[in-house]
Write an enzyme that holds these catalytic residues in place. Structure first.
Site, PDB file in Angstrom:
ATOM      1  N   PHE A 135       0.826  -1.214   0.000  1.00  0.00           N
ATOM      2  CA  PHE A 135       0.000   0.000   0.000  1.00  0.00           C
ATOM      3  C   PHE A 135       0.858   1.261   0.000  1.00  0.00           C
ATOM      4  CE2 PHE A 135      -2.094   2.945   3.241  1.00  0.00           C
ATOM      5  CZ  PHE A 135      -2.781   3.685   2.293  1.00  0.00           C
ATOM      6  N   TYR A 168       2.892  -7.445  17.711  1.00  0.00           N
ATOM      7  CA  TYR A 168       3.276  -6.523  16.644  1.00  0.00           C
ATOM      8  C   TYR A 168       3.988  -5.291  17.203  1.00  0.00           C
ATOM      9  CZ  TYR A 168       2.524  -3.033  12.915  1.00  0.00           C
ATOM     10  OH  TYR A 168       2.675  -2.041  11.968  1.00  0.00           O
ATOM     11  N   ARG A 186      -8.716  -4.190   7.907  1.00  0.00           N
ATOM     12  CA  ARG A 186      -8.735  -3.151   8.935  1.00  0.00           C
ATOM     13  C   ARG A 186     -10.129  -2.530   9.038  1.00  0.00           C
ATOM     14  NH1 ARG A 186      -4.223  -3.121   6.038  1.00  0.00           N
ATOM     15  NH2 ARG A 186      -2.196  -3.206   7.084  1.00  0.00           N
TER      16      ARG A 186
END
Length: 319
Positions: free
Chosen positions: A25, A182, A232
């Site tokens: 992206f 993460y 998301r």
């Protein structure tokens, strides 16, 4: 193309940039910007090139000699160091950064965001190459304000929610909460990069994106992505609205997000690329604090937009 000038009025020399994760992206939009507006050359590294194929074909494109795609996985490819050596600057965008993966694939998440990034840092340091590393706003973890009692008047004080690059603490959940794999991996690689700078003179810049949004960001399950995938929040809500399903809110949708459009964010990245004297050794939050909403407010706004579109379609159908 006119000579580009940096923020101090000096001409910018054309760079060769090794971009790891160029097919994603952020990478695809950054490649577009570099090809359209600068003389810089890009060595585009990724496993897939679907999102940048329009920049690679046909050979008659005006920038055809300034972008090369190298299909490789940085986990196990001996070409990585050679490509970094060929470049003036390495930008590392490679990561597993889909929230749904943090709980279901914690090992892959940790390996992708820490272990796999180690050779990139090592090669840049050993070969005296500048590194721009993409981290995340999630390294901050929880805000101080989130620990205040719910009835505390201090909860209304913005000072307890402001995230500053230099002095905000990084507060994470317990080890059994895999959701933090993460953020912890991203923070640890940041610390390693910072240490390489302090001990071995690595020139680096760390970028912490705050919810960058725009085309090619995500997918709609079963339409342009896997049916079992979980994207998301924007794509999740879009998917539910398209299917006329209720929007699911966690904890009432009270968590907050600040969104920034990808084109605006890329402007900031280009400034970092072309102003190394100002950017080296720095960590940058890149977001829009004036565009903050709760997830509930986001759901309400997206529902309103969907209703408006439905009304327009109804009107057109009955003209």
């Amino acid at each position: 193309m006119a000579t580009r000038m940096d923020l101090d009025g000096r001409p910018i020399k054309p760079l060769t940039i090794c971009m790891i994760g160029a097919g994603g992206f952020i990478g695809s939009h950054l490649c577009e910007k570099l090809m359209a507006e600068t003389p810089h050359k890009v060595l585009a590294l990724d496993v897939y090139n679907d999102k940048i194929k329009h920049l690679l074909e046909p050979d008659s494109l005006p920038w055809a000699d300034r972008i090369q795609f190298h299909r490789l996985n940085i986990k196990h490819d001996s070409r990585l160091e050679a490509l970094i050596k060929m470049a003036d600057l390495t930008i590392n965008l490679a990561a597993i950064c889909t929230p749904a993966d943090y709980n279901t694939r914690p090992l892959d998440t940790i390996y992708s965001n820490f272990i796999d990034a180690l050779p990139v840092v090592k090669y840049c340091s050993e070969n005296n190459k500048r590194l721009i590393h993409f981290s995340t706003c999630e390294v901050y973890g929880k805000t101080i304000g989130s620990f205040l009692p719910k009835d505390s008047p201090l909860r209304q004080d913005p000072a307890y929610y402001v995230l500053k690059e230099d002095d905000s603490p990084c507060i994470f959940g317990s080890i059994e909460k895999q959701r933090w794999s993460y953020a912890c991996a991203k923070q640890l690689i940041e610390r390693l990069i910072y240490a390489e700078g302090a001990e071995n003179g690595l020139e680096f810049t760390i970028v912490r994106p705050f919810n960058w949004i725009g085309p090619r960001m995500d997918f709609i399950p079963g339409i342009d992505g896997p049916s079992e995938g979980v994207p998301r929040v924007l794509a999740c809500f879009s998917n539910n609205l398209l299917r006329h399903e209720p929007l699911k809110l966690v904890d009432g949708g009270q968590s907050q997000r600040t969104f920034v459009y990808i084109k605006d964010a890329i402007e900031a990245v280009l400034l970092m690329i072309e102003n190394p004297d100002r950017a080296n050794g720095q960590i940058f939050n890149v977001g829009n604090p004036n565009n903050e909403v709760t997830v509930r407010q986001l759901a309400e706004m997206m529902t309103e937009v969907k209703d408006m579109i439905d009304d327009i379609c109804f009107f057109i159908d009955h003209m």
